[in-house]
Each structure stands twice: as C-alpha cells, then as structure tokens.
Design an enzyme around this catalytic site. Structure first.
Site, PDB file in Angstrom:
ATOM      1  CD  GLU A   1      -3.563  -3.912   5.831  1.00 25.94           C
ATOM      2  OE1 GLU A   1      -3.677  -5.136   5.760  1.00 25.94           O
ATOM      3  OE2 GLU A   1      -3.007  -3.479   4.873  1.00 25.94           O
TER       4      GLU A   1
ATOM      5  CG  ASP B   1      -4.075 -11.543  -0.161  1.00 28.99           C
ATOM      6  OD1 ASP B   1      -3.517 -10.525   0.386  1.00 28.99           O
ATOM      7  OD2 ASP B   1      -5.386 -11.528  -0.553  1.00 28.99           O
TER       8      ASP B   1
ATOM      9  CG  ASP C   1      -3.511 -13.534   3.278  1.00 28.51           C
ATOM     10  OD1 ASP C   1      -4.070 -13.768   4.412  1.00 28.51           O
ATOM     11  OD2 ASP C   1      -2.904 -12.501   2.839  1.00 28.51           O
TER      12      ASP C   1
ATOM     13  CD  GLU D   1      -8.097  -9.111   2.796  1.00 29.59           C
ATOM     14  OE1 GLU D   1      -8.879  -8.611   2.665  1.00 29.59           O
ATOM     15  OE2 GLU D   1      -6.951  -9.086   2.535  1.00 29.59           O
TER      16      GLU D   1
HETATM   17  O1  KIV Z   1      -1.195 -10.039   2.365  1.00 29.75           O
HETATM   18  C1  KIV Z   1      -0.519  -9.436   3.045  1.00 29.75           C
HETATM   19  O2  KIV Z   1       0.803  -9.255   3.073  1.00 29.75           O
HETATM   20  C2  KIV Z   1      -1.246  -9.255   4.415  1.00 29.75           C
HETATM   21  C3  KIV Z   1      -0.661  -8.335   5.559  1.00 29.75           C
HETATM   22  C4  KIV Z   1      -0.591  -7.016   4.973  1.00 29.75           C
HETATM   23  C5  KIV Z   1      -1.022  -8.444   6.682  1.00 29.75           C
HETATM   24  O3  KIV Z   1      -2.377  -9.631   4.613  1.00 29.75           O
END
Ligand code: KIV
Length: 293
Positions: free
Chosen positions: A183, A45, A84, A116
């Site tokens: 992260e 995302d 995501d 997340e």
């Molecule tokens: O959205 C994204 O690119 C991510 C990475 C930073 C792991 O979640």
C-alpha cells in the site's frame, strides 16, 4: 466459475495474469462484485472508516469484522473472501493471532485472513499458516499504524525505507503468506519487490507492476458525497454517489408530492372487507371513527 483459492493466486502469479480484488462489507455488495467476476473480496478493516464513520481503522473490533465477514461470505459464491485482522487482534501475542484468525474462519467463514506488518509479525504469520489458515500480508502504508506513522503517507521513499520494505516483503513470504498487499509504495519500488517475490503482490497506490490490484469500493464508485476526500491512487470507475443522491432526492420529492407510491406499487384490498370496515367505522377513515365511543 469455480470458487477461487490460494492455488489460483499462485497460478496467476506464475502465468502473469493480474489478480482482481475489491473490498466489500455486506451481503448485497459482495453478491454484485462476485457476479461481476471479481476474484477476491477483501473485508477490509477500512470498514471502520467507510461504513462506520471512524477517522481511522484503530477502533474496529473482532466483533465488527466477524459480523461483516459473515455477511460477505454469504454473498460471495466464487470469490476468495479475505478478512482483515483488526487492530490488537494479533499484535498482542502469537496465541491471540492464531485464535482470532481461527474465529474469522469459523465464525466469519473467511477463506483467508490479512494482517498488517512485515518482519515484526513474521512469527505470527508462520503460526497462523501452521494452523492451516491462509494469510495475506500487508506492508508499506499499514493504516493500523497511522498514529506511529504520523499520518497516511507514501512509504519506502528513502533508500533505507525501501530496504526495510524489501526485508518486510521477504519476511512475509518466508513466513508462508500466499500474497502480500503493498500500500502506497512508489511504483518502481513496488514493481521491483513484485519481481523479487514468488508470491503475488496486490497493489493499492503501488502502480501497475504489482501482481494484482485492490481498491475500496466506495472510493472507486465515488460514494462519499459532496466534498469527500479521494486519494491520488483512486480511479473513479463510476459516480454511484451522484446516482444515489439523485435517486434519494427524487424519492423525497415524490413522497412529499404524493406521486409515490403509485397504483402499481400498492396491494388491492378485498371489496367486501372494506365494505365491512366502513360499516363498522364510517366511510372515510380520516380522523376519529364515526360513532366510535
Ligand atoms: O482495509 C482495507 O480496505 C485494506 C485495503 C486498503 C488494502 O487493507
């Protein structure tokens, strides 16, 4: 090469082979990363920031993710495509989490989803996995919570925060996730967590002790243009931004001075067609046609 699956992730964790992951948000970039041999493509995302120009990921919608994920899936022949789940697509209820994860698989053709959060979302992860949808967790700095965190900050720096991170990692694993992104976590802690888990950790700003690494491709290719911010954990593997900017500048110059397109870039008209046209409208074709009423 064959299509990478979550079973390959498990095998790489077991053998100690590092897992490679990069973001992509469109067909042509996915094809390039895939043909270079990347094992997984994350339709992050982060697209809200790097593709759509938002200041964070909070505004990204399910429709955005579906649109970009479907394009990436068409370009990724071998890589596992992980999509995501955007803000508010799973936080609201376990039902929404399963429903929206299902849409990313059915309409976006993702091979897995990522969400997340740790302990707080273990129930959601469990339900999605129960629906036969592979889930990658994401803990540490979770950008959808930027407003709650008060900024993009390194996580797990105090003993209490480190203990919470470990609990989150264990909860994600126990809920059935096949991998977890760490992260912005201190490298030693990330290595420690990676050693505790039976699933691979994928690090971003979490040091070399993780089971694999992920980067946003615009970061590693320096594509932000002049003055763009680069986080400390990013290595610039190429300066594609400068190459692109230079090429754009040369294009502008050549169009202006008439050197592009050259003869080799043009199509020939049939002589008899042009003779006919000139008879009808005059010889030049510049301005009003001769004899036109
Ligand atoms: O959205 C994204 O690119 C991510 C990475 C930073 C792991 O979640």
């Amino acid at each position: 090469m064959k299509k990478i699956t979550i079973a390959d992730f498990a095998a790489m964790k077991k053998s100690g082979e590092k897992i490679t992951m990069l973001t992509s948000y469109d067909y042509s970039t996915a094809r390039l990363a895939d043909s270079a041999g990347i094992e997984s493509i994350l339709v992050g995302d982060s697209l809200g920031m790097v593709m759509l120009g938002y200041s964070d990921t909070v505004s990204v919608t399910m429709e955005d993710m579906l649109h970009h994920c479907a394009a990436v899936s068409r370009g990724a022949e071998n890589a596992l495509v992980i999509c995501d789940m955007p803000f508010m697509s799973y936080q609201t209820s376990v039902y929404d989490a399963v429903r929206n994860a299902g849409r990313l698989m059915q309409e976006g053709r993702a091979g897995a989803v990522k969400l997340e959060g740790g302990t707080d979302y273990a129930e959601h992860i469990r339900a999605i996995v129960k629906a036969s949808i592979p889930v990658c967790g994401h803990i540490g700095l979770t950008p959808q919570s930027v407003n709650a965190f008060g900024g993009f900050k390194v996580q797990g720096k105090t003993a209490d925060a480190a203990r919470r991170l470990i609990e989150d990692a264990l909860a994600v694993e126990e809920a059935g996730a096949f991998a977890v992104v760490l992260e912005c976590v201190p490298a030693e802690l990330a290595e420690y967590v990676s050693g505790m888990l039976s699933i691979p950790t994928i690090g971003i700003g979490a040091g070399a002790g993780c089971g694999g690494q992920v980067l946003v491709y615009q970061d590693m290719l320096a594509m932000y243009g002049d003055g763009g911010f680069t986080p400390k954990f990013v290595k610039r593997f190429a300066d594609a931004g400068s190459v692109m900017k230079q090429a754009f500048g040369e294009y502008i110059k050549e169009v202006k001075d008439g050197s592009f397109p050259a003869e080799q870039h043009t199509f020939k008209a049939d002589r008899s067609v042009m003779e006919e046209i000139k008879k009808l409208y005059g010889s030049k074709g510049d301005g009003a046609a001769e004899g036109a009423e």
